[in-house]
Design a protein around this motif. Structure first.
Motif, PDB file in Angstrom:
ATOM      1  N   ALA A 141     -40.912 -28.732 -31.947  1.00 15.01           N
ATOM      2  CA  ALA A 141     -41.965 -29.895 -31.539  1.00 15.01           C
ATOM      3  C   ALA A 141     -41.935 -30.828 -32.873  1.00 15.01           C
ATOM      4  CB  ALA A 141     -43.138 -29.342 -31.257  1.00 15.01           C
ATOM      5  N   ALA A 142     -42.038 -30.045 -34.007  1.00 10.45           N
ATOM      6  CA  ALA A 142     -42.101 -31.039 -35.085  1.00 10.45           C
ATOM      7  C   ALA A 142     -40.833 -31.870 -35.507  1.00 10.45           C
ATOM      8  CB  ALA A 142     -42.382 -30.097 -36.487  1.00 10.45           C
ATOM      9  N   GLN A 143     -39.948 -31.080 -35.073  1.00  9.49           N
ATOM     10  CA  GLN A 143     -38.581 -31.823 -35.599  1.00  9.49           C
ATOM     11  C   GLN A 143     -38.343 -32.809 -34.309  1.00  9.49           C
ATOM     12  OE1 GLN A 143     -36.088 -28.140 -34.913  1.00  9.49           O
ATOM     13  NE2 GLN A 143     -36.141 -27.791 -37.300  1.00  9.49           N
ATOM     14  N   ALA A 144     -38.682 -32.758 -33.288  1.00  9.26           N
ATOM     15  CA  ALA A 144     -38.707 -33.540 -32.064  1.00  9.26           C
ATOM     16  C   ALA A 144     -39.631 -34.582 -32.317  1.00  9.26           C
ATOM     17  CB  ALA A 144     -38.764 -32.982 -30.693  1.00  9.26           C
ATOM     18  N   ASN A 145     -40.538 -34.527 -32.863  1.00  5.54           N
ATOM     19  CA  ASN A 145     -41.779 -35.566 -33.203  1.00  5.54           C
ATOM     20  C   ASN A 145     -42.079 -35.664 -34.779  1.00  5.54           C
ATOM     21  OD1 ASN A 145     -42.999 -36.098 -30.576  1.00  5.54           O
ATOM     22  ND2 ASN A 145     -42.546 -33.894 -30.690  1.00  5.54           N
ATOM     23  N   PRO A 146     -40.971 -36.291 -35.424  1.00  3.36           N
ATOM     24  CA  PRO A 146     -40.836 -36.281 -36.804  1.00  3.36           C
ATOM     25  C   PRO A 146     -42.202 -36.770 -37.761  1.00  3.36           C
ATOM     26  CG  PRO A 146     -39.243 -37.739 -36.235  1.00  3.36           C
ATOM     27  CD  PRO A 146     -39.638 -37.012 -35.050  1.00  3.36           C
ATOM     28  N   THR A 147     -42.910 -37.681 -36.906  1.00  2.00           N
ATOM     29  CA  THR A 147     -44.123 -38.217 -37.653  1.00  2.00           C
ATOM     30  C   THR A 147     -45.355 -37.444 -37.240  1.00  2.00           C
ATOM     31  OG1 THR A 147     -44.306 -39.762 -35.739  1.00  2.00           O
ATOM     32  CG2 THR A 147     -43.046 -40.449 -37.633  1.00  2.00           C
ATOM     33  N   ALA A 148     -45.158 -36.681 -36.408  1.00  2.11           N
ATOM     34  CA  ALA A 148     -46.463 -35.842 -35.963  1.00  2.11           C
ATOM     35  C   ALA A 148     -47.079 -35.046 -36.940  1.00  2.11           C
ATOM     36  CB  ALA A 148     -46.039 -34.986 -34.934  1.00  2.11           C
ATOM     37  N   ARG A 149     -48.267 -34.793 -37.099  1.00  5.17           N
ATOM     38  CA  ARG A 149     -48.800 -33.678 -37.938  1.00  5.17           C
ATOM     39  C   ARG A 149     -48.999 -32.633 -37.319  1.00  5.17           C
ATOM     40  NH1 ARG A 149     -53.450 -35.699 -41.803  1.00  5.17           N
ATOM     41  NH2 ARG A 149     -52.571 -33.975 -42.968  1.00  5.17           N
ATOM     42  N   ILE A 150     -48.988 -31.406 -37.970  1.00  2.00           N
ATOM     43  CA  ILE A 150     -49.246 -30.014 -37.396  1.00  2.00           C
ATOM     44  C   ILE A 150     -50.344 -29.453 -37.799  1.00  2.00           C
ATOM     45  CG2 ILE A 150     -47.980 -27.653 -37.064  1.00  2.00           C
ATOM     46  CD1 ILE A 150     -45.851 -30.491 -38.693  1.00  2.00           C
ATOM     47  N   MET A 151     -50.957 -28.706 -36.760  1.00  2.00           N
ATOM     48  CA  MET A 151     -52.296 -28.160 -37.181  1.00  2.00           C
ATOM     49  C   MET A 151     -52.021 -26.721 -36.849  1.00  2.00           C
ATOM     50  SD  MET A 151     -56.281 -28.369 -35.990  1.00  2.00           S
ATOM     51  CE  MET A 151     -56.282 -30.347 -36.057  1.00  2.00           C
ATOM     52  N   VAL A 152     -52.220 -25.843 -37.864  1.00  2.00           N
ATOM     53  CA  VAL A 152     -51.844 -24.035 -37.538  1.00  2.00           C
ATOM     54  C   VAL A 152     -53.434 -23.654 -37.558  1.00  2.00           C
ATOM     55  CG1 VAL A 152     -49.911 -24.159 -38.489  1.00  2.00           C
ATOM     56  CG2 VAL A 152     -51.436 -23.951 -40.199  1.00  2.00           C
TER      57      VAL A 152
END
Length: 350
Positions: free
Chosen positions: A210-221
């Motif tokens: 998902a992060a690779q498909a949406n390169p401007t997205a932030r990731i919350m773990v």
């Protein structure tokens, strides 16, 4: 805005000043405090059941940690019968043990003492939905409307959303979305040595895609249960960085102890780190519950972001993953009621 609040047992004595004098015996304060301490300790982290039998209950046979919780609050209720929150705690403990018949009887007992208890009626409506009893659902919803029409409608809609989510086919396709995107990846308990188990690694694989498909997205773990000095959030962040994700893209939510804490903390963080859409990543067996709770938390926090679920498949097929057992329905409704504010130990843990 409702917040999760924990009142430790050390503050319990201050609560006793508000007890109804007609029913509360001051000489029981110490015993009630011991029972509340014990109940909440075993609720959160368990303990030695045999020790509880010998030292707290003096010979009563106990069968597990939630049995200890139930017995503790049942005795507290007998010592302070005006404290209906102790009766709610008993019912909550029965639900944790999948004793829905016992929980129903306890809620009916609460209604016998307080016929205008919206919370007890709402729980009985939820139990009816868990068991698929449409006639009782209708009766309970009518009773709720008679107590508070607007609040009853809010619960009807809440339950309808849960049913719609449970009816959906699990989605395994990673989307590419416009605008501000947050990829929320839910944690899974670590091994004793602090390493990631397979379900968590599978979720991280999906989060990476998902992060690779949406390169401007932030990731919350998310995930705050520590093992060997590290939390799920720590391990997830390090795994993603090792796979090439910029550390600056990652937010860590490491305060929560369970799924309910996850979603409420995620919603709170998204008030500050805004997003137009949230890609929610978790295992297929966990997604229906997680999404139901997150949808409800978003409404509580007035968040309008679209939630797009993407599962890490933990079943032989999507068709198998789409099946919803009665136990899963129970857990979905149980935690939905928790997020809504009707769980679990009123006045002690909300």
């Amino acid at each position: 805005m409702r917040k999760i609040a924990i009142l430790g047992a050390a503050t319990f004595l201050s609560l006793s000043t508000s007890f109804a004098a007609s029913a509360f015996e001051p000489g029981n304060t110490g015993r009630i405090k011991t029972l509340v301490d014990t109940g909440m300790q075993y609720y959160w982290s368990g303990g030695d059941v045999k020790k509880a039998e010998a030292e707290v209950f003096k010979g009563i046979t106990l069968h597990g940690r939630y049995d200890v919780v139930e017995k503790a609050f049942a005795e507290a209720s007998s010592l302070a019968p005006e404290r209906l929150d102790f009766r709610f705690a008993v019912a909550s403990s029965q639900i944790l043990q999948k004793n829905l018949t016992g929980a129903r009887a306890t809620y009916e007992d609460i209604l016998g003492k307080s016929p205008a208890s919206f919370d007890a009626q709402a729980w009985l409506a939820a139990l009816a939905r868990i068991e698929g009893n449409t006639d009782e659902v209708s009766l309970r919803e009518q009773a709720l409307a008679g107590l508070d029409r607007a609040r009853a409608e809010a619960y009807r809609q809440r339950f309808a959303r849960a049913e719609a989510i449970m009816a959906e086919r699990p989605n395994t396709e990673v989307p590419t979305l416009p605008g501000r995107v947050m990829i929320v990846t839910l944690g899974y308990a670590l091994a004793k040595d602090g390493t990631a188990e397979k379900p968590l690694l599978d979720r991280l694989d999906v989060a990476l895609k998902a992060a690779q498909a949406n390169p401007t997205a932030r990731i919350m773990v998310t995930g705050g249960q520590p093992q060997a000095g590290v939390t799920e959030g720590d391990v997830m962040m390090k795994w993603l960085v090792e796979k090439g994700i910029d550390r600056d893209r990652i937010l860590i939510e490491d305060k929560s102890k369970d799924t309910v804490g996850n979603v409420l903390n995620v919603a709170n963080l998204l008030k500050r780190h805004t997003a137009d859409a949230v890609i929610l990543v978790t295992s297929s067996s966990h997604m229906r519950r997680a999404r139901t709770l997150l949808e409800d938390a978003f409404r509580q926090y007035d968040l309008s972001a679209q939630i797009v679920p993407v599962v890490a498949l933990d079943a032989p097929s999507v068709e198998e993953a789409a099946k919803v057992s009665k136990d899963e329905r129970m857990v979905v409704y149980r935690d939905l009621m928790r997020v809504s504010g009707l769980w679990a130990y009123p006045g002690i843990q909300q």
